[in-house]
Scaffold this active site. Structure first.
Site, short mmCIF file in Angstrom:
data_model
loop_
_atom_site.label_atom_id
_atom_site.label_comp_id
_atom_site.label_asym_id
_atom_site.label_seq_id
_atom_site.Cartn_x
_atom_site.Cartn_y
_atom_site.Cartn_z
N ARG A 43 11.75 -15.99 -1.46
CA ARG A 43 11.63 -14.95 -0.43
C ARG A 43 11.39 -15.53 0.96
O ARG A 43 11.42 -14.80 1.95
CB ARG A 43 10.48 -14.00 -0.78
CG ARG A 43 10.71 -13.13 -1.98
CD ARG A 43 10.11 -11.75 -1.84
NE ARG A 43 8.75 -11.73 -1.42
CZ ARG A 43 7.74 -11.20 -2.12
NH1 ARG A 43 7.97 -10.69 -3.31
NH2 ARG A 43 6.53 -11.17 -1.63
N ASP B 192 15.79 -8.29 -4.58
CA ASP B 192 16.23 -7.90 -5.94
C ASP B 192 17.56 -7.16 -5.95
O ASP B 192 18.18 -7.02 -7.00
CB ASP B 192 15.18 -6.99 -6.58
CG ASP B 192 13.89 -7.71 -6.90
OD1 ASP B 192 13.87 -8.95 -6.77
OD2 ASP B 192 12.91 -7.05 -7.27
N GLY C 266 13.11 -10.96 -10.29
CA GLY C 266 13.85 -9.77 -10.75
C GLY C 266 13.22 -9.25 -12.02
O GLY C 266 13.51 -9.77 -13.10
N GLY D 194 10.19 1.06 -3.91
CA GLY D 194 8.86 1.66 -3.75
C GLY D 194 8.72 2.28 -2.37
O GLY D 194 8.20 3.41 -2.22
N THR D 195 9.19 1.57 -1.36
CA THR D 195 9.08 2.06 0.02
C THR D 195 9.93 3.32 0.21
O THR D 195 9.52 4.26 0.90
CB THR D 195 9.54 0.96 1.00
OG1 THR D 195 8.76 -0.19 0.74
CG2 THR D 195 9.39 1.39 2.44
N ASP E 45 0.82 -1.22 0.00
CA ASP E 45 0.00 0.00 0.00
C ASP E 45 0.85 1.26 0.00
O ASP E 45 1.85 1.34 0.72
CB ASP E 45 -0.89 0.02 1.25
CG ASP E 45 -2.00 -1.01 1.14
OD1 ASP E 45 -2.81 -0.90 0.21
OD2 ASP E 45 -2.02 -1.94 1.97
N GLU F 263 12.97 -12.94 -14.33
CA GLU F 263 11.59 -12.83 -14.83
C GLU F 263 11.42 -11.66 -15.80
O GLU F 263 10.55 -11.68 -16.65
CB GLU F 263 10.58 -12.77 -13.68
CG GLU F 263 10.85 -11.71 -12.66
CD GLU F 263 9.91 -11.77 -11.45
OE1 GLU F 263 8.88 -12.44 -11.48
OE2 GLU F 263 10.26 -11.12 -10.45
N ARG G 62 17.95 -32.99 -20.72
CA ARG G 62 17.00 -31.91 -20.98
C ARG G 62 17.62 -30.53 -20.82
O ARG G 62 18.63 -30.38 -20.13
CB ARG G 62 15.85 -31.97 -19.96
CG ARG G 62 14.80 -32.99 -20.27
CD ARG G 62 13.81 -33.05 -19.11
NE ARG G 62 12.72 -33.94 -19.44
CZ ARG G 62 11.96 -34.54 -18.55
NH1 ARG G 62 12.17 -34.34 -17.27
NH2 ARG G 62 10.98 -35.32 -18.93
#
Ligand code: F6P
Length: 376
Positions: A303, A135, A178, A112-113, A75, A230, A170
């Site tokens: 995580r 990250d 990330g 973000g924080t 949030d 990712e 394989r």
């Protein structure tokens, strides 16, 4: 003079958060003049006035625990879902800060924080932040806590995938967290001996990756491990994304709100279309090489669980330095790692930047030197 300290954890959780809460709490209590209160679930708990008592009892036995005893959320103070509406709750947060007589609010989080915390600092609150994220992409610090543990977990996964890839002849594509920064995929890829490492900072060419696998086949090695972040992008996707970003920037510059909305929608569509990207990569490699291919997505597994010794140490160093910093009267700073030391970096130097992997970073060089294909 007694001081009231608030603490919250925001953004995605990271191993080492409890170690940092413990270090902050114990160092604060040891001064004999600090009172400490925890807010639950990030900025939301501060807005809703949901607190947790942080005393010797609650701070004990948490050093080794994963997650955060305070809970977390993504949030944002200025855009919080209240009922079904996104609302600016900054004023409520500032009121609650005052109600608790806080002298400082410590925010533990990633990029973000840092941004959200800086916004509160601009509203006049005394803010100190700590850099945490698996990250490792927070600017102005050598490293963030949580990264080391996640790298260990991803490396162990690669180790385990090796034996099954080898037995079944394989390709195994392993997706590592990330979106923007490739530190985790790169670190775990190098440590785990991945044959190909694909990261967002180095756009990849599918043919180069397939050729690297074929070369191994020619040498009689019929398995390959591909560590892919990712957010890794093919050259074509990278170019498309740059075009869309440039367009957005232009619209913003021209003050064209209609055009800006369109450009933002196009960017959203682009990221939606990338869902399942690593599965497609695995399928394409299978087609190009004739080797069977499987995808493993490590996801949130990276995580969870017990923090590594290195992360416990780092979080403890940062937490205790944070209290020293409060005692010396500093605020609006992030406690950053600087070699064996810590330093206070003004928040305005942290926000709006990302610590990405420089394409010529020594880790990349080392990967190339041992014959790892970086996709280019
Ligand atoms: O916190 C960072 C991170 O773990 C990224 O690596 C990942 O892309 C993202 O969070 C996942 O977010 P969420 O937990 O909200 O699914």
């Amino acid at each position: 003079m007694s001081k009231h300290i608030g603490i919250l954890t925001a953004g995605g959780d990271s191993p080492g958060l409890n170690a940092a809460i413990r270090a902050i709490g114990k160092s604060a209590l040891a001064t004999g003049e600090m009172h400490i209160v925890g807010f639950r679930d990030g900025f939301r708990g501060l807005m809703e006035n949901r607190t947790m008592r942080l005393d010797r009892e609650t701070l004990s036995s948490i050093l080794t625990r994963g997650g955060t005893i305070l809970g977390t959320s993504r949030d944002k103070p200025h855009k919080m879902l209240v009922g079904s509406e996104l609302m600016d709750m900054t004023d409520v947060i500032c009121e609650n800060y005052k109600k608790h007589n806080l002298d400082v609010l410590i925010c533990l989080g990633g990029g973000g924080t840092q941004k959200n915390a800086y916004r509160l600092a601009q509203k006049g609150l005394n803010i100190i932040t700590l850099p945490k994220t698996i990250d490792n992409d927070v600017a102005m610090t050598d490293v963030t806590f949580g990264f080391h543990t996640a790298m260990e977990i991803a490396t162990e996964a690669i180790d385990r995938l090796h034996s099954t890839a080898h037995s079944h002849h394989r390709i195994i594509v392993v997706e590592i967290m990330g979106h923007k920064a490739g530190w985790l995929a790169l670190g775990a890829g190098v440590a785990g001996g991945a044959d190909i490492i694909l990261i967002p900072e180095i756009p990849y060419d599918l043919t180069s990756a397939a050729n690297a696998i074929r070369k191994r086949q020619q040498r009689g090695t019929n398995f390959s491990i591909v560590a892919v972040a990712e957010g890794a992008l093919s050259v074509a996707d990278f170019k498309q994304l740059s075009r869309l970003k440039d367009k957005k920037a232009k619209m913003k510059e021209n003050g064209d709100s209609k055009g800006l909305k369109k450009a933002e929608e196009a960017l959203q569509q682009f990221s939606k279309a990338r869902n399942g990207n690593t599965l497609r990569l695995s399928q394409e490699l299978e087609k190009l090489t004739g080797l069977e291919s499987r995808l493993t997505i490590l996801g949130h597994y990276q995580r969870g669980g017990t923090p590594s010794a290195a992360d416990r140490m780092l979080a403890t160093r940062l937490g205790s330095a944070c209290i020293d910093c409060i005692q010396s009267g500093k605020n609006s700073v992030m406690i950053a790692v600087d070699g064996n030391n810590t330093r206070c970096v003004p928040l305005e130097q942290v926000v709006g930047k990302k610590n990405l992997v420089p394409p010529d970073h020594p880790w990349v060089q080392a990967a190339r030197n041992v014959g790892t294909c970086m996709g280019d």
